[in-house]
Motif scaffolding. Sequence first.
Motif, PDB file in Angstrom:
ATOM      1  N   SER A  89       0.827  -1.211   0.000  1.00 11.86           N
ATOM      2  CA  SER A  89       0.000   0.000   0.000  1.00 11.86           C
ATOM      3  C   SER A  89       0.858   1.256   0.000  1.00 11.86           C
ATOM      4  O   SER A  89       0.578   2.217  -0.725  1.00 11.86           O
ATOM      5  CB  SER A  89      -0.942  -0.004   1.207  1.00 11.86           C
ATOM      6  OG  SER A  89      -0.215  -0.027   2.427  1.00 11.86           O
ATOM      7  N   MET A  90       1.922   1.249   0.799  1.00 10.24           N
ATOM      8  CA  MET A  90       2.815   2.415   0.835  1.00 10.24           C
ATOM      9  C   MET A  90       3.562   2.577  -0.484  1.00 10.24           C
ATOM     10  O   MET A  90       3.747   3.698  -0.972  1.00 10.24           O
ATOM     11  CB  MET A  90       3.786   2.285   2.003  1.00 10.24           C
ATOM     12  CG  MET A  90       3.120   2.308   3.368  1.00 10.24           C
ATOM     13  SD  MET A  90       4.278   2.128   4.745  1.00 10.24           S
ATOM     14  CE  MET A  90       5.166   3.672   4.645  1.00 10.24           C
ATOM     15  N   PHE A 160      -6.436   1.468  -7.428  1.00  9.25           N
ATOM     16  CA  PHE A 160      -7.427   1.975  -6.483  1.00  9.25           C
ATOM     17  C   PHE A 160      -7.058   3.380  -5.999  1.00  9.25           C
ATOM     18  O   PHE A 160      -7.922   4.261  -5.885  1.00  9.25           O
ATOM     19  CB  PHE A 160      -7.545   1.026  -5.294  1.00  9.25           C
ATOM     20  CG  PHE A 160      -8.882   1.060  -4.615  1.00  9.25           C
ATOM     21  CD1 PHE A 160      -9.869   0.149  -4.958  1.00  9.25           C
ATOM     22  CD2 PHE A 160      -9.154   2.006  -3.652  1.00  9.25           C
ATOM     23  CE1 PHE A 160     -11.106   0.174  -4.338  1.00  9.25           C
ATOM     24  CE2 PHE A 160     -10.383   2.040  -3.017  1.00  9.25           C
ATOM     25  CZ  PHE A 160     -11.365   1.130  -3.363  1.00  9.25           C
ATOM     26  N   ILE A 161      -5.773   3.601  -5.710  1.00  6.94           N
ATOM     27  CA  ILE A 161      -5.327   4.898  -5.194  1.00  6.94           C
ATOM     28  C   ILE A 161      -5.492   5.988  -6.244  1.00  6.94           C
ATOM     29  O   ILE A 161      -5.780   7.148  -5.905  1.00  6.94           O
ATOM     30  CB  ILE A 161      -3.859   4.803  -4.712  1.00  6.94           C
ATOM     31  CG1 ILE A 161      -3.778   3.896  -3.480  1.00  6.94           C
ATOM     32  CG2 ILE A 161      -3.292   6.184  -4.394  1.00  6.94           C
ATOM     33  CD1 ILE A 161      -2.375   3.629  -3.002  1.00  6.94           C
ATOM     34  N   TRP A 184      -2.000   7.236   6.419  1.00 10.09           N
ATOM     35  CA  TRP A 184      -2.606   6.281   7.339  1.00 10.09           C
ATOM     36  C   TRP A 184      -3.985   6.718   7.845  1.00 10.09           C
ATOM     37  O   TRP A 184      -4.819   5.860   8.171  1.00 10.09           O
ATOM     38  CB  TRP A 184      -1.683   6.028   8.532  1.00 10.09           C
ATOM     39  CG  TRP A 184      -0.458   5.259   8.166  1.00 10.09           C
ATOM     40  CD1 TRP A 184       0.833   5.698   8.179  1.00 10.09           C
ATOM     41  CD2 TRP A 184      -0.403   3.907   7.707  1.00 10.09           C
ATOM     42  NE1 TRP A 184       1.682   4.714   7.761  1.00 10.09           N
ATOM     43  CE2 TRP A 184       0.954   3.599   7.470  1.00 10.09           C
ATOM     44  CE3 TRP A 184      -1.358   2.923   7.483  1.00 10.09           C
ATOM     45  CZ2 TRP A 184       1.363   2.355   7.007  1.00 10.09           C
ATOM     46  CZ3 TRP A 184      -0.949   1.679   7.030  1.00 10.09           C
ATOM     47  CH2 TRP A 184       0.401   1.400   6.796  1.00 10.09           C
ATOM     48  N   LYS A 185      -4.241   8.026   7.916  1.00  9.73           N
ATOM     49  CA  LYS A 185      -5.514   8.500   8.449  1.00  9.73           C
ATOM     50  C   LYS A 185      -6.526   8.890   7.372  1.00  9.73           C
ATOM     51  O   LYS A 185      -7.722   8.909   7.636  1.00  9.73           O
ATOM     52  CB  LYS A 185      -5.275   9.694   9.387  1.00  9.73           C
ATOM     53  CG  LYS A 185      -4.499   9.331  10.648  1.00  9.73           C
ATOM     54  CD  LYS A 185      -4.377  10.527  11.583  1.00  9.73           C
ATOM     55  CE  LYS A 185      -3.649  10.150  12.869  1.00  9.73           C
ATOM     56  NZ  LYS A 185      -3.553  11.306  13.806  1.00  9.73           N
ATOM     57  N   ILE A 186      -6.043   9.220   6.173  1.00  8.65           N
ATOM     58  CA  ILE A 186      -6.950   9.644   5.106  1.00  8.65           C
ATOM     59  C   ILE A 186      -7.044   8.599   3.998  1.00  8.65           C
ATOM     60  O   ILE A 186      -8.127   8.135   3.638  1.00  8.65           O
ATOM     61  CB  ILE A 186      -6.508  11.000   4.510  1.00  8.65           C
ATOM     62  CG1 ILE A 186      -6.397  12.068   5.609  1.00  8.65           C
ATOM     63  CG2 ILE A 186      -7.471  11.440   3.420  1.00  8.65           C
ATOM     64  CD1 ILE A 186      -7.695  12.362   6.321  1.00  8.65           C
ATOM     65  N   PRO A 189      -7.632   4.252   5.162  1.00 14.84           N
ATOM     66  CA  PRO A 189      -9.010   3.834   5.463  1.00 14.84           C
ATOM     67  C   PRO A 189      -9.907   3.749   4.231  1.00 14.84           C
ATOM     68  O   PRO A 189     -10.842   2.944   4.204  1.00 14.84           O
ATOM     69  CB  PRO A 189      -9.504   4.930   6.421  1.00 14.84           C
ATOM     70  CG  PRO A 189      -8.270   5.450   7.065  1.00 14.84           C
ATOM     71  CD  PRO A 189      -7.225   5.399   5.997  1.00 14.84           C
ATOM     72  N   MET A 190      -9.616   4.538   3.196  1.00 16.67           N
ATOM     73  CA  MET A 190     -10.411   4.485   1.975  1.00 16.67           C
ATOM     74  C   MET A 190     -10.055   3.274   1.113  1.00 16.67           C
ATOM     75  O   MET A 190     -10.752   2.964   0.150  1.00 16.67           O
ATOM     76  CB  MET A 190     -10.214   5.772   1.171  1.00 16.67           C
ATOM     77  CG  MET A 190     -10.633   7.031   1.919  1.00 16.67           C
ATOM     78  SD  MET A 190     -10.387   8.531   0.962  1.00 16.67           S
ATOM     79  CE  MET A 190     -11.607   8.286  -0.337  1.00 16.67           C
TER      80      MET A 190
END
Length: 275
Positions: A89-90, A160-161, A184-186, A189-190
Amino acid sequence: MKRKRKIKAVILMTLSIVLFALYFFPFVLVVINSFKSRLDIVSNPLSLPTSLTLDNYFTAFDTMNFMTAMWNSLIITVVSTVLIIVFSSMLAYFLVRWKWKINGIIFMLLIASMIIPFQALMIPFVSIYGNLGLLNSKWILMFFYLGFGLSLATFMYHGFIKGIPLELEEAAKIDGASRMQVFWKIVFPMLKPITVTIVILDVLWIWNDFLLPSLVLNSEANRTIPLSTFYFFGQYTSDFGAAMAGLVLAMIPIIIFFIVLQKQVIKGVIDGAIK
């Protein structure tokens, strides 16, 4: 027209039932024979057991060292899946948001690596890591899973991103959030729908994998459930009841996984496919 539709529906339903029966019958046969003695299995493997006995399960449980094997499989599967999710993901976020020319090359190399079959790499890997004395380690096996699972997961996250509005991240930055906080916070979660899909694929792959653990894990204490089942089945091929019980024990954890998480499994696959 209505009559034709009804006939078509009946034919499709009948075909579905037949296919389901053909698919499900071997599993039912294994479960039934796991409660029978060897003599009953040889005499009539299709019959129901005359008397239920759990001796086969006790034999399989003890001989397979089932709890140790399940713990090994659980640790390897969970840690490997978490590592794949975090790093892929990163990496996908970096490849999408940083518009460097080399990022396109890196992404294409990741896609190209998916074409290379594992069978073409397993001999060099085993030879190199064996000479370095790094085999027979669960951590090395997790490292292998991270390497082999990173490409597909990054590819799925990448698409997806790209669909996430950049304005959301810019608003968070204006509020004083750092890059890591934004991710990590925005962003992360999506990514829940595609994350659930990747978790499903990786859990099924890693939990049921036999070839890679058989090459890396040599000691009995490090065996996973597929390895324990393989060695147990090879040892008890003449004791069909115990062998069938061992197969049932190997299937139980993944069946429980689907029963507990069936809603998330279905929702994750559908949301990931739609996105």
